[in-house]
Write a protein that holds these residues in place. Structure first.
Motif, PDB file in Angstrom:
ATOM      1  N   ARG A 144      -2.119   4.043  -3.354  1.00  0.00           N
ATOM      2  CA  ARG A 144      -3.048   3.050  -3.904  1.00  0.00           C
ATOM      3  C   ARG A 144      -2.310   2.031  -4.781  1.00  0.00           C
ATOM      4  O   ARG A 144      -2.554   0.832  -4.714  1.00  0.00           O
ATOM      5  CB  ARG A 144      -4.128   3.762  -4.716  1.00  0.00           C
ATOM      6  N   PRO A 171      -0.222  -6.631  -4.301  1.00  0.00           N
ATOM      7  CA  PRO A 171       0.437  -7.343  -3.205  1.00  0.00           C
ATOM      8  C   PRO A 171       1.944  -7.479  -3.391  1.00  0.00           C
ATOM      9  O   PRO A 171       2.692  -7.413  -2.404  1.00  0.00           O
ATOM     10  CB  PRO A 171      -0.240  -8.709  -3.212  1.00  0.00           C
ATOM     11  N   TYR A 206      -0.459  -0.329  -2.442  1.00  0.00           N
ATOM     12  CA  TYR A 206      -1.285  -1.134  -1.540  1.00  0.00           C
ATOM     13  C   TYR A 206      -2.334  -1.973  -2.269  1.00  0.00           C
ATOM     14  O   TYR A 206      -2.979  -2.797  -1.647  1.00  0.00           O
ATOM     15  CB  TYR A 206      -1.939  -0.237  -0.476  1.00  0.00           C
ATOM     16  N   SER A 207      -2.487  -1.747  -3.574  1.00  0.00           N
ATOM     17  CA  SER A 207      -3.440  -2.605  -4.279  1.00  0.00           C
ATOM     18  C   SER A 207      -2.719  -3.665  -5.105  1.00  0.00           C
ATOM     19  O   SER A 207      -3.354  -4.466  -5.780  1.00  0.00           O
ATOM     20  CB  SER A 207      -4.383  -1.776  -5.152  1.00  0.00           C
TER      21      SER A 207
END
Ligand code: SF4
Lengths: 264, 483
Positions: free
Chosen positions: B427, B433, B430-431
């Motif tokens: 997380r 950028p 992927y959260s």
């Protein structure tokens, strides 16, 4: 232009956003580039917001929706214009369309954004067929027998099985062959393939056998997750064939015809 | 006769592996399931018509569940007025104690039993055998399994994993004077003859129930062999047992559910027998049991009822279609699950009957392909329920984003810190950028570092190796070239 990398061709062309998916980004870039290429040939301008990552499906389906929600939340503002969001994968598309809103059931602000995105999200083959109405009559005509593997989410959640078939039928010279147990899952299933590798492998192996039994010349799918699983099993088995994204086949047939035309 | 094997806590992985490596089992299962899929498909030629009927079935079941407590009270009142004694059992042990008490009161050494998955759930045969009472299965498939000391591998076709040859050998070994024969009709005749005497001498007949009708107090029993009718009419005492969720409001609600059940289960438009039992023998009547009992079992069902997000689990009418269409069940068979109910329905109901921890491998044993949800005649969103169970196993009440009213049994006990940590790391990357871009950048450039061994993945597949140029690298290049 903001963070979106536009590939403008024509001022008045319709615009779409492209959500590439993390699988394509890291493992199957050809599929993404080919999909954009085909979309452009259909006459649209494709915008790729560069801050996009993953639809969050792996965490969501494994039972960690709160982590998926955070990943989705970071991407809710990437699609500000009212353009369609084209996703070259049925399962990631299903995640945006059907599950992102569920992630924010208790968060009205984000829910509204997620619903806005869901309403505009459309699967790649669906867009090509039903929105862009891509004309393929001039594509290469050489005979090719093609097996289509449709991901379960594409088939059951997005209802795009017929879109893939119809696109293939629009390709001159292409004959669609249907493998036995075509409706059955290929065994990928995200983390399922790691948590239950033997069962997953048995399913993938049966799928490959069924496809091979058709004697097809090529195997395509609109989902790179399934393709990754199928192709890497072929690699392990030391078999030379590889499945490709349907966009790659379409592009190849269009390129070849363009080449033929130039030669004439 | 062997005692029935007690439920063993399954090593699901080991069982599945063994089943996958058994070509005979895989062939017989996939052949049988293809046959059932085909038969069902012929009963529902028009998807729109199926969808319409399914909506009715779903509505009837949801309507009943929404009023479950009231309907159960109404049912009990009706039954009591009809002279049926109603017993409530919270656990399997409670249900067995009621059986034992009734058997003792009637001095019964022998019971005959029609097919009932709830009686499997409480392991009735086993519990009675331990007290010296013989509880004989009269459904042919169940009888074969009982003789062999085996367990059902399918809720509708319990002995589907046995070949004709297996049956011949089992009969030859366990039934006096049974010749070794491959003739199916003869095998059935042998089984029937052996069972005839049992019906005549048993004091108690046991059955399951498909639907309980609250407004009339009727117990509806669907079957093909006629043994259910015998079990519920020949012996002096009939004891029915079922789960509390099987109640529906009205008699007219039976029709759509019956139509969905038989078509989904065996691809039949109608079964040979449909028994509607409304009270014991009345004065002046010539047959039927003199005494009738209904045991209503909870055994974890109220947990599924209590939590709205799991309530749909109880809509199930036990048709088995989800199993027939499941690519996992088809490959590993029913016994691998180690639970009373195998396949997709087993994976969604067993965690409530046992616990999330005991059944921890079942909710994940699905690729979420959705075949089960697509065919379920009462519209249970099985894949969604599987995901919710995965979540509940991995989150305590405090860790849950949307906590349940009350902790489920085994709530959070499937959580492994490494897995939870991995998703947190995922997380994080992927959260953000920038971090994600770095990840992709490094993955592409360092793809030669890809480990050749990647857990379960590389068992049958080559390693996942990032492409030497990521999609975003290629996209950037493409834009450069176009300038
Ligand atoms: S879950 Fe649905 S398909 Fe499965 S047994 Fe129950 S009613 Fe039938």
């Amino acid at each position: 232009m903001s963070a979106a990398a536009g590939t403008a061709m024509h001022r008045s062309a319709p615009n779409v956003y492209f959500f590439a998916t993390c699988v394509i980004d890291m493992f199957a870039p050809d599929a993404g580039i080919d999909a954009i290429d085909v979309l452009e040939r259909s006459g649209v301008t494709v915008h790729v917001p560069l801050r996009q990552t993953c639809c969050g499906q792996p965490a969501y389906t494994t039972g960690f929706p709160e982590e998926a929600a955070k990943v989705a939340a970071a991407q809710l503002d990437l699609f500000p214009e009212p353009w369609p969001i084209v996703v070259p994968s049925g399962s990631c598309c299903g995640m945006l369309k059907h599950h992102w809103p569920k992630l924010f059931a208790n968060d009205p602000l984000r829910l509204a954004k997620a619903e806005g995105i869901a309403a505009r999200t459309i699967e790649f083959t669906d867009y090509l067929l039903n929105v862009a109405d891509l004309n393929l009559a001039h594509a290469r005509r050489s005979p090719l027998r093609v097996a289509l593997h449709t991901a379960c989410s594409a088939r059951r959640e997005m209802g795009t099985l017929e879109c893939g078939r119809a696109l293939l039928q629009r390709l001159p010279g292409v004959e669609l062959v249907v493998q036995a147990h075509e409706f059955e899952c290929c065994g990928f299933g995200g983390t399922f393939s790691v948590k239950h590798p033997e069962i997953s492998a048995a399913m993938t192996s049966d799928k490959l056998d069924a496809i091979r039994a058709t004697g097809c010349d090529a195997m395509v799918s609109a989902d790179c997750g399934c393709l990754l699983s199928l192709n890497l099993m072929l690699e392990k088995r030391r078999e030379p064939q590889r499945g490709r994204h349907i966009a790659s086949l379409i592009r190849e047939r269009l390129d070849a015809s363009a080449g033929e035309g130039a030669g004439r | 006769m062997h005692a029935e094997a007690p439920i063993k806590l399954a090593d699901f992985h080991a069982n599945a592996r063994a089943a996958l490596n058994d070509p005979k089992l895989r062939d017989s299962f996939s052949g049988a399931m293809d046959f059932l899929i085909e038969r069902r498909a012929r009963q529902f030629p028009d998807p729109a018509a199926f969808e319409q009927l399914r909506r009715v079935g779903e509505a009837v079941r949801q309507h009943a569940l929404a009023r479950l407590p009231e309907l159960l009270v109404q049912l009990e009142e009706r039954l009591t007025a009809l002279g049926v004694q109603v017993h409530w059992a919270e656990t399997a042990a409670d249900a067995n104690a009621i059986f034992l008490d009734l058997a003792r009161r009637h001095d019964a050494q022998l019971m005959v039993k029609g097919k009932s998955m709830v009686s499997e759930e409480i392991e009735l045969n086993h519990a009675m055998a331990a007290q010296g009472i013989d509880c004989v299965e009269t459904d042919m498939g169940e009888y074969i399994l009982q003789l062999d000391g085996d367990r059902p591998s399918h809720i509708i076709m319990p002995a589907i994993h046995k070949t004709k040859r297996d049956v011949a050998e089992i009969f030859h070994e366990h039934i006096d004077g049974a010749p070794l024969t491959d003739d199916v009709n003869e095998l059935i005749a042998i089984g029937r003859r052996a069972l005839r005497d049992k019906f005549a001498s048993a004091r108690i007949g046991v059955s399951g129930v498909n639907f309980m009708v609250a407004e009339t107090g009727s117990l509806v029993l669907v079957e093909n062999e006629g043994n259910g009718r015998l079990c519920t009419s020949v012996p002096d005492v009939h004891i029915a047992i079922t789960g509390i969720e099987k109640v529906i409001e009205k008699l007219e609600h039976v029709a759509p559910l019956f139509a969905l059940l038989t078509r989904s289960a065996t691809g039949q438009a109608i079964t040979t027998y449909l028994n509607v039992l409304t009270g014991p023998r009345r004065p002046g009547e010539k047959d039927g049991p003199r005494e009738m009992h209904l045991i209503l079992l909870d055994n974890g069902r109220t947990q599924a009822y209590r939590e709205q997000r799991f309530r749909a689990t109880l809509q199930c009418i036990r048709c088995g279609a989800c199993m027939n269409h499941c690519p996992v069940y088809t490959r590993i068979g029913g016994l691998s699950y180690g639970t009373t109910y195998p396949g997709p329905i087993g994976a969604i109901i067993s965690p409530h009957l046992q616990s999330l921890h005991e059944t921890r491998d079942l909710p994940t044993a699905s690729s979420l392909c959705g075949a089960c949800g697509e065919v379920c005649p009462v519209g249970i969103p099985i894949p969604d329920l599987l995901m919710r169970l995965r979540e509940a196993g991995r989150h305590s009440v405090a860790q849950s984003a949307t906590p349940p009213q009350q902790a489920l049994r085994g709530q959070g006990e499937v959580r492994q810190w490494a897995e939870a940590l991995a998703w947190k790391a995922w997380r994080l990357l992927y959260s953000h950028p920038v971090l994600y871009r770095l990840l992709v950048w490094f993955a592409a450039r360092l793809n030669w570092l890809t480990p050749p061994w990647q857990g379960g993945w590389t068992l049958a597949r080559a390693p996942l190796r990032p492409a030497p140029q990521s999609f975003r690298d290629r996209l950037a290049q493409r834009r450069q070239q176009r300038r």
